[in-house]
Design a protein around this motif. Structure first.
Motif, PDB file in Angstrom:
ATOM      1  N   SER A   1       7.196  29.386  31.557  1.00 54.21           N
ATOM      2  CA  SER A   1       6.991  27.951  31.742  1.00 54.21           C
ATOM      3  C   SER A   1       6.043  27.736  32.911  1.00 54.21           C
TER       4      SER A   1
ATOM      5  N   VAL B   1       5.456  21.333  29.914  1.00 56.47           N
ATOM      6  CA  VAL B   1       5.956  20.001  29.578  1.00 56.47           C
ATOM      7  C   VAL B   1       4.970  18.999  30.183  1.00 56.47           C
TER       8      VAL B   1
ATOM      9  N   MET C   1      10.990  15.496  26.482  1.00 54.25           N
ATOM     10  CA  MET C   1      12.100  15.146  25.594  1.00 54.25           C
ATOM     11  C   MET C   1      13.235  14.473  26.365  1.00 54.25           C
TER      12      MET C   1
ATOM     13  N   THR D   1      12.348  33.423  27.426  1.00 54.74           N
ATOM     14  CA  THR D   1      11.701  32.268  28.064  1.00 54.74           C
ATOM     15  C   THR D   1      12.131  32.238  29.523  1.00 54.74           C
TER      16      THR D   1
ATOM     17  N   TYR E   1      12.371  17.112  35.032  1.00 54.83           N
ATOM     18  CA  TYR E   1      12.636  16.734  33.646  1.00 54.83           C
ATOM     19  C   TYR E   1      13.851  17.465  33.071  1.00 54.83           C
TER      20      TYR E   1
ATOM     21  N   GLY F   1      19.218  27.837  31.645  1.00 54.20           N
ATOM     22  CA  GLY F   1      19.147  28.348  32.993  1.00 54.20           C
ATOM     23  C   GLY F   1      17.938  29.265  33.122  1.00 54.20           C
ATOM     24  N   GLU F   2      17.929  30.010  34.172  1.00 57.42           N
ATOM     25  CA  GLU F   2      16.856  30.992  34.326  1.00 57.42           C
ATOM     26  C   GLU F   2      17.417  32.374  33.964  1.00 57.42           C
TER      27      GLU F   2
END
Ligand code: SAM
Length: 339
Positions: free
Chosen positions: A119, A159, A189, A95, A27, A68-69
């Motif tokens: 996440s 998500v 989204m 995050t 996604y 990004g991470e």
């Protein structure tokens, strides 16, 4: 405090510290190849801390490190420590997808990071392999455990996508409860990068609530007092809480106080905005703090973006950008903008 054309204050800033990621969530980063930001354009820690200092002098109190991470950025605890010394920051959060968290959780805590959001879209390693092209599900769980052990307040982001993980809502609620974390279900989204998005795959806030009500009984909406917070929070009959970010079916633009700084110093006023403001160029060309303050102030005062609400009115809604559009300007990507 400065306000935009819809009376929204400049309140929270998401700082993307890298556009690179070690997952390939379908996604967000479904392609085989990406155009990356040029290395020399990536802001140094000193440059980032200076810009953040200017934002906080204008009323920003919440900073979230993202990507990004973000844990791929070398020595993130050092940047965290530099930001944590800024007394105007009331909430310093991160995050992450959690892959590298177990190694860094203690150092981030010691550096002054306040909160961590991980996440976690599935509890099933085989599903994660399919969804995010990684077989390191165990590392994510280890990261969650390490963050807890380090003493962080923890949130989980999921998500929810029809046909992928909508059957895990209850399992994820139970997992969050068992790990003393609050989970937020995010509607899929149609942001830049989500090239496989379709309306049929969106599991709406209404549907999520229906599933959880059928399982747990009556759910109570909570008012947090924070009107700009994107997650609507709810309480289950047993007292545990969770959130739903309904950015696709019930967006919250009217109270949105957030903006985004990319790793190369481009400032976006909306996740859906076509263009951002280049802060790197003036920063590297010797602009004074006052000049940068003036630029940020005048840009925010002109803000009237309501990107997610405008998307609601689009007939036959489809992905925001096709692949060519993303390759032409990687700033359009969610993983560059920082989700
Ligand atoms: N790599 C970090 C992570 O995984 O949390 C930080 C960056 S990631 C872009 C931030 C958040 O954006 C994640 O929680 C991710 O699930 C969310 N995200 C990315 N693409 C999305 C989409 N198409 N719809 C909804 N949320 C999305």
């Amino acid at each position: 405090m400065i306000i935009d054309r819809l009376d929204r204050p400049l309140g929270s800033l998401r700082v993307s510290v890298t556009d690179r990621c070690n997952m390939r969530c379908r996604y967000c980063m479904p392609e085989a190849e990406y155009v990356w930001l040029p290395k020399q354009s990536i802001l140094t820690f000193e440059e980032l801390a200076r810009l953040v200092g200017i934002f906080t002098s204008l009323g920003v109190e919440k900073i979230r490190l993202t990507g990004g991470e973000p844990l791929l950025r070398h020595d993130l605890p050092t940047l965290t420590g530099m930001l944590a010394r800024n007394p105007r920051i009331r909430d310093l959060a991160l995050t992450t997808n959690g892959l590298l968290l177990s190694r860094q959780a203690d150092a981030l805590k010691q550096a002054g990071l306040g909160r961590v959001t991980v996440s976690l879209d599935t509890l099933r390693p085989d599903r994660m392999r399919e969804l995010a092209r990684t077989d390191r599900h165990a590392d994510v769980l280890a990261g969650i455990a390490a963050a807890r052990a380090a003493g962080f307040r923890l949130k989980l982001n999921t998500v929810v996508i029809r046909g992928v993980n909508e059957d895990e809502l209850v399992d994820l609620i139970e997992f969050a409860r068992a790990h003393d974390a609050e989970i937020r279900f995010i509607e899929y989204m149609d942001v830049g990068g989500a090239t496989g998005w379709s309306a049929e795959q969106v599991v709406s806030q209404r549907e999520i609530l229906a599933v959880l009500t059928a399982r747990y009984g009556p759910i109570t909406p909570l008012t947090t007092g924070d009107v700009s917070a994107p997650a609507e929070r709810y309480r289950l009959p047993d007292g545990s809480t969770f959130g739903i970010v309904a950015s696709t079916t019930a967006p919250f633009c009217r109270s949105c106080d957030r903006s985004r700084l990319t790793a190369d110093g481009t400032w976006f006023l909306c996740l859906y905005a076509e263009r951002g403001t280049d802060l790197r160029e003036p920063l590297r060309n010797g602009a004074t703090d006052q000049e940068l303050t003036d630029l940020i102030t005048s840009t925010w005062r002109g803000r009237s973006d309501r990107g997610a609400e405008e998307r609601l009115g689009v007939a036959n809604r489809a992905p925001l950008y096709a692949i060519d559009g993303l390759r032409a300007d990687p700033h359009r990507e969610m993983h560059t903008r920082g989700g």
